[in-house]
Write a protein that holds these residues in place. Structure first.
Motif, PDB file in Angstrom:
ATOM      1  N   GLU A   2      51.966  27.035  55.442  1.00 44.64           N
ATOM      2  CA  GLU A   2      53.194  27.164  54.655  1.00 44.64           C
ATOM      3  C   GLU A   2      52.932  26.886  53.184  1.00 44.64           C
ATOM      4  O   GLU A   2      51.985  26.199  52.830  1.00 44.64           O
ATOM      5  CB  GLU A   2      54.239  26.175  55.172  1.00 44.64           C
ATOM      6  N   LYS A   3      53.814  27.408  52.345  1.00 42.77           N
ATOM      7  CA  LYS A   3      53.704  27.167  50.907  1.00 42.77           C
ATOM      8  C   LYS A   3      53.917  25.690  50.620  1.00 42.77           C
ATOM      9  O   LYS A   3      54.799  25.059  51.206  1.00 42.77           O
ATOM     10  CB  LYS A   3      54.741  27.986  50.150  1.00 42.77           C
ATOM     11  N   ASN A   4      53.089  25.132  49.736  1.00 47.33           N
ATOM     12  CA  ASN A   4      53.234  23.731  49.379  1.00 47.33           C
ATOM     13  C   ASN A   4      52.981  23.484  47.891  1.00 47.33           C
ATOM     14  O   ASN A   4      52.751  22.362  47.478  1.00 47.33           O
ATOM     15  CB  ASN A   4      52.321  22.843  50.238  1.00 47.33           C
ATOM     16  N   VAL A   5      52.999  24.552  47.084  1.00 45.73           N
ATOM     17  CA  VAL A   5      52.788  24.421  45.640  1.00 45.73           C
ATOM     18  C   VAL A   5      53.961  25.067  44.925  1.00 45.73           C
ATOM     19  O   VAL A   5      54.237  26.247  45.123  1.00 45.73           O
ATOM     20  CB  VAL A   5      51.467  25.099  45.194  1.00 45.73           C
ATOM     21  N   GLY A   6      54.657  24.289  44.122  1.00 47.37           N
ATOM     22  CA  GLY A   6      55.791  24.836  43.390  1.00 47.37           C
ATOM     23  C   GLY A   6      56.073  24.011  42.144  1.00 47.37           C
ATOM     24  O   GLY A   6      55.417  23.015  41.872  1.00 47.37           O
ATOM     25  N   GLY A   7      57.059  24.427  41.395  1.00 39.32           N
ATOM     26  CA  GLY A   7      57.497  23.700  40.212  1.00 39.32           C
ATOM     27  C   GLY A   7      56.416  23.551  39.157  1.00 39.32           C
ATOM     28  O   GLY A   7      55.670  24.489  38.867  1.00 39.32           O
ATOM     29  N   PHE A   8      56.344  22.363  38.574  1.00 43.72           N
ATOM     30  CA  PHE A   8      55.372  22.076  37.518  1.00 43.72           C
ATOM     31  C   PHE A   8      53.949  22.204  38.037  1.00 43.72           C
ATOM     32  O   PHE A   8      53.058  22.651  37.322  1.00 43.72           O
ATOM     33  CB  PHE A   8      55.601  20.681  36.935  1.00 43.72           C
ATOM     34  N   ASP A   9      53.729  21.829  39.276  1.00 42.36           N
ATOM     35  CA  ASP A   9      52.405  21.922  39.893  1.00 42.36           C
ATOM     36  C   ASP A   9      51.908  23.368  39.848  1.00 42.36           C
ATOM     37  O   ASP A   9      50.769  23.638  39.468  1.00 42.36           O
ATOM     38  CB  ASP A   9      52.483  21.425  41.337  1.00 42.36           C
ATOM     39  N   ARG A  10      52.764  24.310  40.187  1.00 45.06           N
ATOM     40  CA  ARG A  10      52.388  25.722  40.166  1.00 45.06           C
ATOM     41  C   ARG A  10      52.138  26.203  38.730  1.00 45.06           C
ATOM     42  O   ARG A  10      51.165  26.908  38.466  1.00 45.06           O
ATOM     43  CB  ARG A  10      53.487  26.560  40.810  1.00 45.06           C
ATOM     44  N   THR A  11      53.009  25.817  37.818  1.00 46.45           N
ATOM     45  CA  THR A  11      52.855  26.224  36.422  1.00 46.45           C
ATOM     46  C   THR A  11      51.534  25.715  35.860  1.00 46.45           C
ATOM     47  O   THR A  11      50.805  26.456  35.191  1.00 46.45           O
ATOM     48  CB  THR A  11      54.020  25.688  35.576  1.00 46.45           C
ATOM     49  N   ALA A  15      48.494  28.187  34.479  1.00 38.80           N
ATOM     50  CA  ALA A  15      48.050  28.104  33.079  1.00 38.80           C
ATOM     51  C   ALA A  15      46.683  27.439  32.959  1.00 38.80           C
ATOM     52  O   ALA A  15      45.779  27.952  32.275  1.00 38.80           O
ATOM     53  CB  ALA A  15      49.078  27.336  32.258  1.00 38.80           C
ATOM     54  N   GLY A  16      46.508  26.307  33.605  1.00 41.35           N
ATOM     55  CA  GLY A  16      45.245  25.574  33.529  1.00 41.35           C
ATOM     56  C   GLY A  16      44.093  26.323  34.164  1.00 41.35           C
ATOM     57  O   GLY A  16      42.976  26.346  33.632  1.00 41.35           O
ATOM     58  N   GLY A  17      44.346  26.961  35.297  1.00 40.37           N
ATOM     59  CA  GLY A  17      43.300  27.730  35.963  1.00 40.37           C
ATOM     60  C   GLY A  17      42.835  28.897  35.112  1.00 40.37           C
ATOM     61  O   GLY A  17      41.636  29.153  34.981  1.00 40.37           O
ATOM     62  N   ALA A  18      43.797  29.611  34.521  1.00 42.18           N
ATOM     63  CA  ALA A  18      43.434  30.729  33.647  1.00 42.18           C
ATOM     64  C   ALA A  18      42.634  30.232  32.441  1.00 42.18           C
ATOM     65  O   ALA A  18      41.625  30.846  32.056  1.00 42.18           O
ATOM     66  CB  ALA A  18      44.690  31.461  33.195  1.00 42.18           C
ATOM     67  N   LEU A  19      43.061  29.137  31.861  1.00 40.10           N
ATOM     68  CA  LEU A  19      42.365  28.585  30.694  1.00 40.10           C
ATOM     69  C   LEU A  19      40.941  28.154  31.042  1.00 40.10           C
ATOM     70  O   LEU A  19      39.995  28.460  30.307  1.00 40.10           O
ATOM     71  CB  LEU A  19      43.152  27.406  30.118  1.00 40.10           C
ATOM     72  N   GLY A  46      38.583  27.262  37.810  1.00 43.19           N
ATOM     73  CA  GLY A  46      39.682  28.029  37.223  1.00 43.19           C
ATOM     74  C   GLY A  46      40.235  29.057  38.177  1.00 43.19           C
ATOM     75  O   GLY A  46      41.449  29.193  38.337  1.00 43.19           O
ATOM     76  N   VAL A  47      39.352  29.780  38.842  1.00 40.75           N
ATOM     77  CA  VAL A  47      39.795  30.800  39.802  1.00 40.75           C
ATOM     78  C   VAL A  47      40.499  30.146  40.986  1.00 40.75           C
ATOM     79  O   VAL A  47      41.536  30.637  41.462  1.00 40.75           O
ATOM     80  CB  VAL A  47      38.601  31.666  40.264  1.00 40.75           C
ATOM     81  N   VAL A  48      39.978  29.032  41.474  1.00 42.31           N
ATOM     82  CA  VAL A  48      40.611  28.337  42.608  1.00 42.31           C
ATOM     83  C   VAL A  48      41.996  27.826  42.214  1.00 42.31           C
ATOM     84  O   VAL A  48      42.971  28.022  42.955  1.00 42.31           O
ATOM     85  CB  VAL A  48      39.717  27.176  43.113  1.00 42.31           C
ATOM     86  N   PHE A  49      42.113  27.184  41.055  1.00 43.07           N
ATOM     87  CA  PHE A  49      43.421  26.694  40.616  1.00 43.07           C
ATOM     88  C   PHE A  49      44.403  27.845  40.439  1.00 43.07           C
ATOM     89  O   PHE A  49      45.557  27.767  40.864  1.00 43.07           O
ATOM     90  CB  PHE A  49      43.317  25.915  39.299  1.00 43.07           C
ATOM     91  N   PHE A  50      43.962  28.917  39.810  1.00 42.40           N
ATOM     92  CA  PHE A  50      44.840  30.055  39.582  1.00 42.40           C
ATOM     93  C   PHE A  50      45.273  30.677  40.911  1.00 42.40           C
ATOM     94  O   PHE A  50      46.448  30.992  41.103  1.00 42.40           O
ATOM     95  CB  PHE A  50      44.142  31.106  38.702  1.00 42.40           C
ATOM     96  N   ALA A  51      44.346  30.825  41.846  1.00 43.52           N
ATOM     97  CA  ALA A  51      44.666  31.415  43.150  1.00 43.52           C
ATOM     98  C   ALA A  51      45.662  30.549  43.926  1.00 43.52           C
ATOM     99  O   ALA A  51      46.602  31.076  44.538  1.00 43.52           O
ATOM    100  CB  ALA A  51      43.395  31.611  43.962  1.00 43.52           C
ATOM    101  N   THR A  52      45.489  29.233  43.889  1.00 44.94           N
ATOM    102  CA  THR A  52      46.433  28.367  44.601  1.00 44.94           C
ATOM    103  C   THR A  52      47.810  28.410  43.949  1.00 44.94           C
ATOM    104  O   THR A  52      48.824  28.275  44.624  1.00 44.94           O
ATOM    105  CB  THR A  52      45.932  26.909  44.678  1.00 44.94           C
ATOM    106  N   GLY A  53      47.859  28.634  42.644  1.00 41.45           N
ATOM    107  CA  GLY A  53      49.148  28.792  41.968  1.00 41.45           C
ATOM    108  C   GLY A  53      49.834  30.084  42.348  1.00 41.45           C
ATOM    109  O   GLY A  53      51.041  30.128  42.563  1.00 41.45           O
ATOM    110  N   VAL A  54      49.075  31.154  42.436  1.00 42.96           N
ATOM    111  CA  VAL A  54      49.642  32.456  42.809  1.00 42.96           C
ATOM    112  C   VAL A  54      50.088  32.454  44.269  1.00 42.96           C
ATOM    113  O   VAL A  54      51.194  32.889  44.603  1.00 42.96           O
ATOM    114  CB  VAL A  54      48.618  33.590  42.560  1.00 42.96           C
TER     115      VAL A  54
END
Length: 88
Positions: A2-11, A15-19, A46-54
């Protein structure tokens, strides 16, 4: 899972993963000089953080019991209940 990443954590993850990935790629092509191992790590993280955000799914969050996505659903459900309980 299930989804467990949202809000500020996702943002932050988006942003941080892309950077991190951009800095890592810049270092790999020679724009920034920070060695060879660090840029690879920056790209990977960066790719892992970005993927978990998406995807809004994170295995580490699940392992430690952290769920920032549920707060969004609960807030939406609560607001729907309040609006349906009020007389028009």
């Amino acid at each position: 899972m299930e989804k467990n990443v949202g809000g500020f954590d996702r943002t932050w993850r988006l942003a941080g993963g892309a950077l991190l990935a951009i800095i890592g790629v810049a270092a790999l092509v020679g724009v920034v000089s920070i060695g060879t191992v660090l840029p690879v790590l920056l790209v990977v993280f960066g790719v892992v953080f970005f993927a978990t955000g998406v995807l809004q799914k994170c295995v580490l969050n699940r392992l430690v019991g952290l769920d920032t996505y549920r707060g969004e659903e609960a807030e939406t459900d609560r607001m729907d209940e309040v609006s349906t309980d009020r007389p028009s």
